[in-house]
Design a protein around this motif. Structure first.
Motif, PDB file in Angstrom:
ATOM      1  N   LEU A 115       0.826  -1.207   0.000  1.00  0.00           N
ATOM      2  CA  LEU A 115       0.000   0.000   0.000  1.00  0.00           C
ATOM      3  C   LEU A 115       0.861   1.259   0.000  1.00  0.00           C
ATOM      4  CD1 LEU A 115      -2.904  -0.969   2.427  1.00  0.00           C
ATOM      5  CD2 LEU A 115      -3.091  -0.490  -0.011  1.00  0.00           C
ATOM      6  N   VAL A 116       1.915   1.267   0.791  1.00  0.00           N
ATOM      7  CA  VAL A 116       2.830   2.417   0.819  1.00  0.00           C
ATOM      8  C   VAL A 116       3.388   2.663  -0.585  1.00  0.00           C
ATOM      9  CG1 VAL A 116       5.071   3.268   1.642  1.00  0.00           C
ATOM     10  CG2 VAL A 116       3.458   2.234   3.251  1.00  0.00           C
ATOM     11  N   GLU A 117       3.893   1.613  -1.210  1.00  0.00           N
ATOM     12  CA  GLU A 117       4.481   1.737  -2.546  1.00  0.00           C
ATOM     13  C   GLU A 117       3.444   2.164  -3.580  1.00  0.00           C
ATOM     14  OE1 GLU A 117       6.315  -2.077  -3.176  1.00  0.00           O
ATOM     15  OE2 GLU A 117       7.791  -1.720  -1.580  1.00  0.00           O
ATOM     16  N   THR A 118       2.239   1.619  -3.462  1.00  0.00           N
ATOM     17  CA  THR A 118       1.184   1.979  -4.413  1.00  0.00           C
ATOM     18  C   THR A 118       0.756   3.420  -4.227  1.00  0.00           C
ATOM     19  OG1 THR A 118       0.422  -0.296  -4.463  1.00  0.00           O
ATOM     20  CG2 THR A 118      -1.112   1.370  -5.245  1.00  0.00           C
ATOM     21  N   PHE A 119       0.526   3.826  -2.988  1.00  0.00           N
ATOM     22  CA  PHE A 119       0.176   5.232  -2.733  1.00  0.00           C
ATOM     23  C   PHE A 119       1.263   6.145  -3.287  1.00  0.00           C
ATOM     24  CE2 PHE A 119      -2.415   4.064   1.322  1.00  0.00           C
ATOM     25  CZ  PHE A 119      -3.534   3.790   0.550  1.00  0.00           C
ATOM     26  N   ALA A 120       2.516   5.800  -3.052  1.00  0.00           N
ATOM     27  CA  ALA A 120       3.626   6.633  -3.532  1.00  0.00           C
ATOM     28  C   ALA A 120       3.618   6.734  -5.050  1.00  0.00           C
ATOM     29  CB  ALA A 120       4.957   6.086  -3.035  1.00  0.00           C
ATOM     30  N   SER A 121       3.475   5.592  -5.727  1.00  0.00           N
ATOM     31  CA  SER A 121       3.519   5.613  -7.197  1.00  0.00           C
ATOM     32  C   SER A 121       2.289   6.275  -7.812  1.00  0.00           C
ATOM     33  CB  SER A 121       3.697   4.198  -7.745  1.00  0.00           C
ATOM     34  OG  SER A 121       2.538   3.423  -7.514  1.00  0.00           O
ATOM     35  N   GLN A 122       1.152   6.156  -7.140  1.00  0.00           N
ATOM     36  CA  GLN A 122      -0.088   6.695  -7.693  1.00  0.00           C
ATOM     37  C   GLN A 122      -0.315   8.162  -7.342  1.00  0.00           C
ATOM     38  OE1 GLN A 122      -2.393   4.913  -9.629  1.00  0.00           O
ATOM     39  NE2 GLN A 122      -0.976   3.209  -9.629  1.00  0.00           N
ATOM     40  N   LEU A 123       0.255   8.615  -6.233  1.00  0.00           N
ATOM     41  CA  LEU A 123      -0.095   9.939  -5.729  1.00  0.00           C
ATOM     42  C   LEU A 123       1.052  10.948  -5.726  1.00  0.00           C
ATOM     43  CD1 LEU A 123      -2.133   8.658  -2.649  1.00  0.00           C
ATOM     44  CD2 LEU A 123      -3.036   9.337  -4.877  1.00  0.00           C
ATOM     45  N   ILE A 124       2.280  10.483  -5.894  1.00  0.00           N
ATOM     46  CA  ILE A 124       3.428  11.388  -5.814  1.00  0.00           C
ATOM     47  C   ILE A 124       4.272  11.222  -7.065  1.00  0.00           C
ATOM     48  CG2 ILE A 124       5.537  11.942  -4.528  1.00  0.00           C
ATOM     49  CD1 ILE A 124       4.119  10.851  -2.030  1.00  0.00           C
ATOM     50  N   ALA A 125       4.587  12.352  -7.693  1.00  0.00           N
ATOM     51  CA  ALA A 125       5.476  12.324  -8.851  1.00  0.00           C
ATOM     52  C   ALA A 125       6.914  12.297  -8.327  1.00  0.00           C
ATOM     53  CB  ALA A 125       5.251  13.555  -9.718  1.00  0.00           C
ATOM     54  N   GLY A 126       7.664  11.301  -8.738  1.00  0.00           N
ATOM     55  CA  GLY A 126       9.045  11.205  -8.282  1.00  0.00           C
ATOM     56  C   GLY A 126       9.157  10.501  -6.946  1.00  0.00           C
ATOM     57  N   ARG A 127      10.323  10.659  -6.353  1.00  0.00           N
ATOM     58  CA  ARG A 127      10.599  10.012  -5.077  1.00  0.00           C
ATOM     59  C   ARG A 127       9.983  10.832  -3.944  1.00  0.00           C
ATOM     60  NH1 ARG A 127      15.878   9.262  -1.808  1.00  0.00           N
ATOM     61  NH2 ARG A 127      15.436   7.281  -0.806  1.00  0.00           N
ATOM     62  N   ALA A 129       9.398  12.724  -0.503  1.00  0.00           N
ATOM     63  CA  ALA A 129      10.236  13.330   0.528  1.00  0.00           C
ATOM     64  C   ALA A 129      10.052  12.532   1.813  1.00  0.00           C
ATOM     65  CB  ALA A 129       9.817  14.789   0.732  1.00  0.00           C
ATOM     66  N   ALA A 130      10.934  12.730   2.775  1.00  0.00           N
ATOM     67  CA  ALA A 130      10.868  11.992   4.038  1.00  0.00           C
ATOM     68  C   ALA A 130       9.517  12.187   4.725  1.00  0.00           C
ATOM     69  CB  ALA A 130      12.008  12.420   4.962  1.00  0.00           C
ATOM     70  N   SER A 131       9.014  13.410   4.749  1.00  0.00           N
ATOM     71  CA  SER A 131       7.726  13.657   5.403  1.00  0.00           C
ATOM     72  C   SER A 131       6.588  12.966   4.642  1.00  0.00           C
ATOM     73  CB  SER A 131       7.447  15.155   5.528  1.00  0.00           C
ATOM     74  OG  SER A 131       7.353  15.745   4.248  1.00  0.00           O
ATOM     75  N   GLN A 132       6.678  12.933   3.315  1.00  0.00           N
ATOM     76  CA  GLN A 132       5.659  12.244   2.523  1.00  0.00           C
ATOM     77  C   GLN A 132       5.715  10.728   2.759  1.00  0.00           C
ATOM     78  OE1 GLN A 132       6.883  13.833  -1.300  1.00  0.00           O
ATOM     79  NE2 GLN A 132       4.917  14.929  -1.459  1.00  0.00           N
ATOM     80  N   GLN A 133       6.912  10.207   2.859  1.00  0.00           N
ATOM     81  CA  GLN A 133       7.078   8.770   3.122  1.00  0.00           C
ATOM     82  C   GLN A 133       6.453   8.406   4.471  1.00  0.00           C
ATOM     83  OE1 GLN A 133       8.352   6.633   0.858  1.00  0.00           O
ATOM     84  NE2 GLN A 133       7.935   4.917   2.191  1.00  0.00           N
ATOM     85  N   LEU A 134       6.646   9.260   5.447  1.00  0.00           N
ATOM     86  CA  LEU A 134       6.064   9.032   6.774  1.00  0.00           C
ATOM     87  C   LEU A 134       4.531   9.066   6.718  1.00  0.00           C
ATOM     88  CD1 LEU A 134       6.750   8.563   9.735  1.00  0.00           C
ATOM     89  CD2 LEU A 134       6.829  11.032  10.033  1.00  0.00           C
ATOM     90  N   ILE A 135       3.986   9.997   5.963  1.00  0.00           N
ATOM     91  CA  ILE A 135       2.526  10.095   5.806  1.00  0.00           C
ATOM     92  C   ILE A 135       1.980   8.843   5.119  1.00  0.00           C
ATOM     93  CG2 ILE A 135       0.679  11.346   4.596  1.00  0.00           C
ATOM     94  CD1 ILE A 135       2.414  13.921   5.109  1.00  0.00           C
ATOM     95  N   LEU A 136       2.663   8.388   4.077  1.00  0.00           N
ATOM     96  CA  LEU A 136       2.235   7.185   3.359  1.00  0.00           C
ATOM     97  C   LEU A 136       2.272   5.955   4.270  1.00  0.00           C
ATOM     98  CD1 LEU A 136       4.061   7.742  -0.045  1.00  0.00           C
ATOM     99  CD2 LEU A 136       1.628   8.080   0.443  1.00  0.00           C
ATOM    100  N   GLN A 137       3.332   5.836   5.060  1.00  0.00           N
ATOM    101  CA  GLN A 137       3.454   4.714   5.994  1.00  0.00           C
ATOM    102  C   GLN A 137       2.327   4.756   7.029  1.00  0.00           C
ATOM    103  OE1 GLN A 137       5.872   2.263   5.725  1.00  0.00           O
ATOM    104  NE2 GLN A 137       4.714   1.214   7.294  1.00  0.00           N
ATOM    105  N   TYR A 138       2.053   5.934   7.533  1.00  0.00           N
ATOM    106  CA  TYR A 138       0.990   6.131   8.522  1.00  0.00           C
ATOM    107  C   TYR A 138      -0.371   5.755   7.924  1.00  0.00           C
ATOM    108  CZ  TYR A 138      -1.834   8.649  12.008  1.00  0.00           C
ATOM    109  OH  TYR A 138      -2.736   8.977  12.968  1.00  0.00           O
ATOM    110  N   ALA A 139      -0.618   6.202   6.705  1.00  0.00           N
ATOM    111  CA  ALA A 139      -1.900   5.909   6.043  1.00  0.00           C
ATOM    112  C   ALA A 139      -2.075   4.410   5.811  1.00  0.00           C
ATOM    113  CB  ALA A 139      -1.994   6.670   4.725  1.00  0.00           C
ATOM    114  N   ALA A 140      -1.051   3.757   5.284  1.00  0.00           N
ATOM    115  CA  ALA A 140      -1.144   2.325   4.993  1.00  0.00           C
ATOM    116  C   ALA A 140      -1.293   1.499   6.269  1.00  0.00           C
ATOM    117  CB  ALA A 140       0.080   1.875   4.201  1.00  0.00           C
ATOM    118  N   ALA A 141      -0.477   1.799   7.272  1.00  0.00           N
ATOM    119  CA  ALA A 141      -0.555   1.056   8.529  1.00  0.00           C
ATOM    120  C   ALA A 141      -1.904   1.294   9.207  1.00  0.00           C
ATOM    121  CB  ALA A 141       0.588   1.462   9.456  1.00  0.00           C
ATOM    122  N   GLY A 142      -2.377   2.528   9.150  1.00  0.00           N
ATOM    123  CA  GLY A 142      -3.679   2.834   9.749  1.00  0.00           C
ATOM    124  C   GLY A 142      -4.807   2.083   9.078  1.00  0.00           C
ATOM    125  N   LEU A 143      -4.751   1.999   7.767  1.00  0.00           N
ATOM    126  CA  LEU A 143      -5.782   1.279   7.013  1.00  0.00           C
ATOM    127  C   LEU A 143      -5.800  -0.201   7.396  1.00  0.00           C
ATOM    128  CD1 LEU A 143      -7.898   1.502   4.741  1.00  0.00           C
ATOM    129  CD2 LEU A 143      -6.055   1.020   3.132  1.00  0.00           C
TER     130      LEU A 143
END
Length: 178
Positions: A115-127, A129-143
């Motif tokens: 889910l983290v990888e999918t959210f990143a590829s679908q919602l963020i252009a490029g790599r 940022a650290a804060s975005q990675q943390l948000i993605l991890q939080y969202a996926a784990a929360g789900l």
């Protein structure tokens, strides 16, 4: 995969899930599983070494289903959640068992990472940022944890509430990406 092999593995899975309704996986014998599946012990050992291998095989198949579905094309968070819910409901018994017995499962961390990888590829252009990675991890784990919580509290929370709440929480969490 050969049609006969697929049919045999399906019989073993169905038998395993029926038995899991009454006892933990480590208390299910090969003989009991074979009786439930209507398959010989010899056939069992052609496909598996132990009962838990059936569940491991199933976890891999479920992970492939999720990966295939969520990598089908560009999607928004709502579409991703819809696909995830469809896969969850199609694999309800197994997913519930995994959520209630996390020590038996490598699938939950695997799903979270997918889910983290999918959210990143679908919602963020490029790599991200650290804060975005943390948000993605939080969202996926929360789900994932929302489903784990629901399975432990099915009598007090209905599925519709879980889906509706997950949509709200996911939308508000992912809104923090920008």
């Amino acid at each position: 995969m050969d049609r006969r092999v697929k049919k045999t593995r399906t019989a073993f899975r169905q038998a395993l899930f029926a038995l899991l309704d009454h006892k933990p996986i480590d208390e299910i014998s090969v003989s009991e599983l074979c009786r439930q599946a209507g398959v010989t012990r010899r056939t069992f050992y052609i496909h598996y070494d132990q009962v838990s291998d059936i569940f491991s095989d199933y976890q891999e198949d479920m992970a492939e289903q999720v990966t295939h579905a969520i990598h089908a094309g560009k999607m928004d968070p709502d579409s991703l959640l819809t696909i995830f819910d469809q896969i969850l409901m199609a694999n309800f018994k197994a997913f519930r068992y995994l959520c209630q017995h996390p020590q038996q499962s490598d699938l939950i961390p695997q799903l979270t990472q997918m889910l983290v990888e999918t959210f990143a590829s679908q919602l963020i252009a490029g790599r991200p940022a650290a804060s975005q990675q943390l948000i993605l991890q939080y969202a996926a784990a929360g789900l994932i944890n929302a489903y784990v919580y629901w399975f432990d509290h099915e009598s007090t929370i209905d599925y519709g509430t879980v889906v509706k709440t997950n949509r709200k929480l996911l939308a508000s969490t992912l809104a923090q990406l920008s």
